[in-house]
Write a protein that holds these residues in place. Sequence first.
Motif, PDB file in Angstrom:
ATOM      1  N   ILE A 201     -35.274  82.055  95.980  1.00 20.71           N
ATOM      2  CA  ILE A 201     -35.017  82.452  97.367  1.00 20.71           C
ATOM      3  C   ILE A 201     -35.127  81.245  98.287  1.00 20.71           C
ATOM      4  CG2 ILE A 201     -35.907  83.814  99.311  1.00 20.71           C
ATOM      5  CD1 ILE A 201     -36.801  85.908  97.301  1.00 20.71           C
ATOM      6  N   LEU A 202     -36.060  80.369  97.981  1.00 24.04           N
ATOM      7  CA  LEU A 202     -36.311  79.198  98.824  1.00 24.04           C
ATOM      8  C   LEU A 202     -35.480  78.012  98.360  1.00 24.04           C
ATOM      9  CD1 LEU A 202     -37.859  77.701 101.031  1.00 24.04           C
ATOM     10  CD2 LEU A 202     -39.722  77.353  99.392  1.00 24.04           C
ATOM     11  N   ASP A 203     -34.666  77.471  99.262  1.00 26.02           N
ATOM     12  CA  ASP A 203     -33.892  76.268  98.982  1.00 26.02           C
ATOM     13  C   ASP A 203     -34.864  75.103  98.824  1.00 26.02           C
ATOM     14  OD1 ASP A 203     -32.341  73.863  99.313  1.00 26.02           O
ATOM     15  OD2 ASP A 203     -30.756  75.058 100.243  1.00 26.02           O
ATOM     16  N   ARG A 204     -34.863  74.454  97.668  1.00 27.62           N
ATOM     17  CA  ARG A 204     -35.858  73.421  97.404  1.00 27.62           C
ATOM     18  C   ARG A 204     -35.722  72.233  98.355  1.00 27.62           C
ATOM     19  NH1 ARG A 204     -36.483  72.586  92.037  1.00 27.62           N
ATOM     20  NH2 ARG A 204     -35.268  74.459  91.640  1.00 27.62           N
ATOM     21  N   ARG A 205     -34.543  72.032  98.936  1.00 31.28           N
ATOM     22  CA  ARG A 205     -34.402  70.951  99.906  1.00 31.28           C
ATOM     23  C   ARG A 205     -35.246  71.215 101.139  1.00 31.28           C
ATOM     24  NH1 ARG A 205     -27.933  71.232  99.863  1.00 31.28           N
ATOM     25  NH2 ARG A 205     -28.556  73.437  99.876  1.00 31.28           N
ATOM     26  N   LEU A 206     -35.354  72.477 101.553  1.00 32.16           N
ATOM     27  CA  LEU A 206     -36.222  72.837 102.669  1.00 32.16           C
ATOM     28  C   LEU A 206     -37.688  72.673 102.281  1.00 32.16           C
ATOM     29  CD1 LEU A 206     -34.317  76.009 103.902  1.00 32.16           C
ATOM     30  CD2 LEU A 206     -34.328  73.756 104.971  1.00 32.16           C
ATOM     31  N   ALA A 207     -38.009  72.995 101.037  1.00 35.77           N
ATOM     32  CA  ALA A 207     -39.372  72.801 100.551  1.00 35.77           C
ATOM     33  C   ALA A 207     -39.734  71.315 100.547  1.00 35.77           C
ATOM     34  CB  ALA A 207     -39.517  73.391  99.150  1.00 35.77           C
ATOM     35  N   PHE A 208     -38.802  70.468 100.110  1.00 34.05           N
ATOM     36  CA  PHE A 208     -39.036  69.023 100.142  1.00 34.05           C
ATOM     37  C   PHE A 208     -39.306  68.564 101.577  1.00 34.05           C
ATOM     38  CE2 PHE A 208     -36.136  68.074  96.215  1.00 34.05           C
ATOM     39  CZ  PHE A 208     -37.073  68.656  95.389  1.00 34.05           C
ATOM     40  N   ALA A 209     -38.475  69.027 102.518  1.00 33.55           N
ATOM     41  CA  ALA A 209     -38.615  68.604 103.906  1.00 33.55           C
ATOM     42  C   ALA A 209     -39.976  68.997 104.463  1.00 33.55           C
ATOM     43  CB  ALA A 209     -37.495  69.210 104.750  1.00 33.55           C
ATOM     44  N   LEU A 210     -40.412  70.218 104.188  1.00 35.98           N
ATOM     45  CA  LEU A 210     -41.729  70.662 104.651  1.00 35.98           C
ATOM     46  C   LEU A 210     -42.831  69.777 104.067  1.00 35.98           C
ATOM     47  CD1 LEU A 210     -43.099  74.225 105.040  1.00 35.98           C
ATOM     48  CD2 LEU A 210     -44.336  72.604 103.584  1.00 35.98           C
ATOM     49  N   ALA A 211     -42.732  69.473 102.793  1.00 35.03           N
ATOM     50  CA  ALA A 211     -43.760  68.654 102.153  1.00 35.03           C
ATOM     51  C   ALA A 211     -43.831  67.258 102.758  1.00 35.03           C
ATOM     52  CB  ALA A 211     -43.495  68.569 100.645  1.00 35.03           C
ATOM     53  N   VAL A 212     -42.699  66.653 103.044  1.00 36.15           N
ATOM     54  CA  VAL A 212     -42.676  65.323 103.659  1.00 36.15           C
ATOM     55  C   VAL A 212     -43.325  65.368 105.036  1.00 36.15           C
ATOM     56  CG1 VAL A 212     -41.200  63.504 104.587  1.00 36.15           C
ATOM     57  CG2 VAL A 212     -40.668  64.533 102.364  1.00 36.15           C
ATOM     58  N   LEU A 213     -42.977  66.381 105.827  1.00 34.05           N
ATOM     59  CA  LEU A 213     -43.529  66.471 107.176  1.00 34.05           C
ATOM     60  C   LEU A 213     -45.038  66.732 107.161  1.00 34.05           C
ATOM     61  CD1 LEU A 213     -40.618  68.536 108.705  1.00 34.05           C
ATOM     62  CD2 LEU A 213     -41.254  66.204 109.374  1.00 34.05           C
ATOM     63  N   ARG A 214     -45.498  67.545 106.244  1.00 35.20           N
ATOM     64  CA  ARG A 214     -46.933  67.809 106.150  1.00 35.20           C
ATOM     65  C   ARG A 214     -47.702  66.598 105.649  1.00 35.20           C
ATOM     66  NH1 ARG A 214     -49.025  72.210 102.603  1.00 35.20           N
ATOM     67  NH2 ARG A 214     -50.906  72.036 103.875  1.00 35.20           N
ATOM     68  N   ASP A 215     -47.038  65.688 104.972  1.00 35.39           N
ATOM     69  CA  ASP A 215     -47.711  64.541 104.360  1.00 35.39           C
ATOM     70  C   ASP A 215     -48.083  63.476 105.385  1.00 35.39           C
ATOM     71  OD1 ASP A 215     -48.553  63.123 101.878  1.00 35.39           O
ATOM     72  OD2 ASP A 215     -46.996  61.702 102.485  1.00 35.39           O
ATOM     73  N   GLU A 216     -47.547  63.562 106.595  1.00 35.74           N
ATOM     74  CA  GLU A 216     -47.831  62.516 107.587  1.00 35.74           C
ATOM     75  C   GLU A 216     -49.151  62.759 108.300  1.00 35.74           C
ATOM     76  OE1 GLU A 216     -44.726  61.511 110.218  1.00 35.74           O
ATOM     77  OE2 GLU A 216     -43.247  61.327 108.644  1.00 35.74           O
TER      78      GLU A 216
END
Length: 216
Positions: A201-216
């Motif tokens: 259901i979740l597009d992994r590209r959106l999951a990647f983007a969330l992870a990058v933003l949370r990593d800062e």
Amino acid sequence: MPWEQADRFTVGAVDRPATLRRKAVTGPRAVRVPCGSQLKRFFAPSALVLPADASAPPSAAGFRLDQDGTAGHLICSVDAPQDGNGERRYRVRDDRGEEIGSVCRGQVQKRLVQHPWRIEQPGLPPVVARYHWAKGTPKEIIERGVGNVLGSVADSLLSFGAEGGDSSPRPVTWRAAGTAVMTCEWGDDYGYKAYTLLSAILDRRLAFALAVLRDE
């Protein structure tokens, strides 16, 4: 590691973590897949994080996720944030520039019960997570005395100052209409933040983007 196969991943620059016999081996910042046993752990890059502006962090100017940094290998791009109504929104686009969804950092008044980061996809339920200790409305939480416990962390949860805003090692589960689609927890003794995709259901590209933003 092909990005389409990255069902469990983290974000960072470590290729191989430090051990008693060697220093950490590092490379470019990337979405990475943990591989090998704990004693022989390495992190294979799946998507390079390329800032839109080298002088600004990705969360401020946007960024691209690329397979290897060469032309024609773009995975997706993330626009610079748009602020409004107490939210910060990052629009995510595919390799053709078409919007595939957004990563949002939520409204201030909801952060005492709802995890600040959520994902929105066109035509699908929002992907959201509540803190595991949060049951009921903010008023009900305070009436049960949880409000006193939250006092020491309220500033970090209610501030845009730290983009992650959730450095606690507590696990988080994101759901879409009740279906678990992604988790985040701390991985083994090296202490990396590991994301696991649970549903298509979740597009992994959106999951990647969330992870990058949370990593800062």
